[in-house]
Scaffold this active site. Structure first.
Site, mmCIF file in Angstrom:
data_model
loop_
_atom_site.group_PDB
_atom_site.id
_atom_site.type_symbol
_atom_site.label_atom_id
_atom_site.label_comp_id
_atom_site.label_asym_id
_atom_site.label_seq_id
_atom_site.Cartn_x
_atom_site.Cartn_y
_atom_site.Cartn_z
ATOM 1 N N MET A 249 0.847 -1.210 0.000
ATOM 2 C CA MET A 249 0.000 0.000 0.000
ATOM 3 C C MET A 249 0.869 1.242 0.000
ATOM 4 O O MET A 249 1.866 1.303 0.717
ATOM 5 C CB MET A 249 -0.863 0.021 1.259
ATOM 6 C CG MET A 249 -1.711 -1.194 1.448
ATOM 7 S SD MET A 249 -2.618 -1.027 2.980
ATOM 8 C CE MET A 249 -3.502 -2.575 2.975
ATOM 9 N N MET B 198 -12.316 -7.459 -4.634
ATOM 10 C CA MET B 198 -12.205 -6.969 -3.252
ATOM 11 C C MET B 198 -13.573 -7.064 -2.590
ATOM 12 O O MET B 198 -14.571 -6.608 -3.142
ATOM 13 C CB MET B 198 -11.730 -5.507 -3.237
ATOM 14 C CG MET B 198 -10.277 -5.285 -3.580
ATOM 15 S SD MET B 198 -9.085 -6.188 -2.567
ATOM 16 C CE MET B 198 -9.456 -5.621 -0.912
ATOM 17 N N GLY C 32 -7.312 -1.323 1.830
ATOM 18 C CA GLY C 32 -6.592 -0.378 2.691
ATOM 19 C C GLY C 32 -6.306 -0.888 4.090
ATOM 20 O O GLY C 32 -5.281 -0.533 4.656
ATOM 21 N N GLY D 169 -6.806 -4.361 7.030
ATOM 22 C CA GLY D 169 -7.296 -5.689 7.390
ATOM 23 C C GLY D 169 -8.386 -5.548 8.449
ATOM 24 O O GLY D 169 -8.628 -4.456 8.969
ATOM 25 N N GLY D 170 -9.057 -6.647 8.727
ATOM 26 C CA GLY D 170 -10.012 -6.688 9.836
ATOM 27 C C GLY D 170 -11.356 -6.033 9.586
ATOM 28 O O GLY D 170 -12.096 -5.761 10.528
ATOM 29 N N ASP E 289 -10.842 -11.121 -1.360
ATOM 30 C CA ASP E 289 -9.946 -10.518 -0.375
ATOM 31 C C ASP E 289 -10.712 -9.532 0.493
ATOM 32 O O ASP E 289 -11.203 -8.520 0.002
ATOM 33 C CB ASP E 289 -8.819 -9.795 -1.157
ATOM 34 C CG ASP E 289 -7.742 -9.222 -0.267
ATOM 35 O OD1 ASP E 289 -7.803 -9.395 0.957
ATOM 36 O OD2 ASP E 289 -6.819 -8.584 -0.834
ATOM 37 N N GLY E 290 -10.805 -9.862 1.781
ATOM 38 C CA GLY E 290 -11.412 -8.941 2.737
ATOM 39 C C GLY E 290 -12.577 -9.558 3.489
ATOM 40 O O GLY E 290 -13.535 -10.011 2.887
ATOM 41 N N GLY E 291 -12.433 -9.630 4.805
ATOM 42 C CA GLY E 291 -13.534 -10.092 5.649
ATOM 43 C C GLY E 291 -13.831 -11.576 5.560
ATOM 44 O O GLY E 291 -14.944 -12.015 5.869
ATOM 45 N N GLY F 249 -6.639 -12.622 6.212
ATOM 46 C CA GLY F 249 -5.615 -11.976 7.038
ATOM 47 C C GLY F 249 -5.899 -12.166 8.508
ATOM 48 O O GLY F 249 -5.399 -13.093 9.150
HETATM 49 C C1 DX5 Z 1 -6.991 -5.132 2.411
HETATM 50 C C2 DX5 Z 1 -6.006 -6.178 1.975
HETATM 51 C C3 DX5 Z 1 -6.307 -7.531 2.483
HETATM 52 C C4 DX5 Z 1 -6.318 -7.673 3.973
HETATM 53 C C5 DX5 Z 1 -7.415 -8.653 4.303
HETATM 54 O O1 DX5 Z 1 -6.840 -3.979 1.673
HETATM 55 O O2 DX5 Z 1 -5.942 -6.260 0.574
HETATM 56 O O3 DX5 Z 1 -5.475 -8.524 1.892
HETATM 57 O O4 DX5 Z 1 -5.130 -8.117 4.528
HETATM 58 O O5 DX5 Z 1 -7.568 -8.705 5.666
HETATM 59 P P1 DX5 Z 1 -8.778 -9.420 6.381
HETATM 60 O O6 DX5 Z 1 -8.750 -10.857 5.988
HETATM 61 O O7 DX5 Z 1 -8.468 -9.187 7.832
HETATM 62 O O8 DX5 Z 1 -10.028 -8.722 5.944
HETATM 63 ZN ZN ZN Z 2 -4.910 -8.006 -0.498
#
Ligand code: DX5
Ligand code: ZN
Length: 223
Positions: free
Chosen positions: A37, A137, A142, A144-145, A175-177, A197
């Site tokens: 990022m 996405m 931007g 995690g979590g 990717d995400g959640g 993540g």
């Molecule tokens: C967010 C990232 C993800 C992030 C996902 O912008 O691209 O790869 O690490 O994290 P979780 O699984 O915690 O949503």
């Molecule tokens: Zn990612």
């Protein structure tokens, strides 16, 4: 179709990064998701080339680099030299998306294109023949979590239908959640590369990883 868990090191403990990557390998992981990022395309800044170069020395995992970076075409060669095995760029971040994808392919690694939750599948459908993977996405990129955005499920389904209709071999990454529950939704909708993540790195990394890999195997067998 190949199903893979792609743990995102964004949620790792960076003080013990090498050790945690070894734990992932022991638990059966093959792909490592690496979130870069730039503080411009997304509000936050994560890490870049030196970290990737350093972990490459000790790991044989497939390095799946997700560039949340404005004008990523400037850095393709650098990330390949650091050890990326695939590079995914954002459709919204490139002036000339086709050029960016060609640069990735010319550099000899797999090419991916990603779309944010508000970007329709239609914006990238003309590129399906040119990419190895599409990253949908399922949160705002931007951080995690965050919580999985339900409205993204339909995009996964739409994309899988298109890929099947055109008889292409394109992976769908999400990717995400992703957690114990949302994983079922995304696999049933057609995703086969599952980024996670916070869910895997929370508490017991090895147990969480094994548990979610088992769940992916089971869900994909039942499709
Ligand atoms: C967010 C990232 C993800 C992030 C996902 O912008 O691209 O790869 O690490 O994290 P979780 O699984 O915690 O949503
Ligand atoms: Zn990612």
């Amino acid at each position: 179709m190949e199903y893979q868990l792609c743990p995102s090191i964004l949620s790792a403990d960076f003080n013990r990064l090498g050790e945690q990557i070894k734990t992932l390998e022991r638990a059966g992981v093959k792909w490592l998701h690496i979130d870069v990022m730039d503080g411009d395309f997304v509000p936050s800044i994560s890490f870049g080339m030196p970290v990737i170069k350093s972990i490459r020395k000790e790991s044989g995992l497939f390095f799946d680099v997700h560039l949340m970076v404005t004008a990523p075409e400037r850095y393709i060669k650098d990330f390949v030299n650091c050890g990326a095995d695939s590079i995914t760029v954002h459709a919204e971040a490139c002036d000339d998306l086709e050029l960016a994808i060609n640069l990735i392919k010319d550099a000899g690694v797999k090419a991916g294109v990603s779309i944010k939750p508000a970007t329709p599948v239609n914006d990238i459908s003309h590129l399906l023949e040119d990419v190895d993977l599409v990253l949908v996405m399922t949160v705002q990129p931007g951080f995690g979590g965050q919580k999985y955005l339900d409205e993204c499920t339909e995009k996964i389904r739409e994309l899988r239908e298109l890929i099947e209709k055109e008889e292409l071999e394109v992976d769908i990454q999400v990717d995400g959640g992703i957690n114990d529950e949302t994983i079922e939704t995304v696999i049933n909708a057609g995703a086969n590369l599952i980024v996670a993540g916070s869910y895997v790195f929370w508490d017991n990394l090895e147990n969480n990883t094994k548990k979610i890999i088992r769940k992916i195997e089971k869900l994909s067998e039942n499709l």
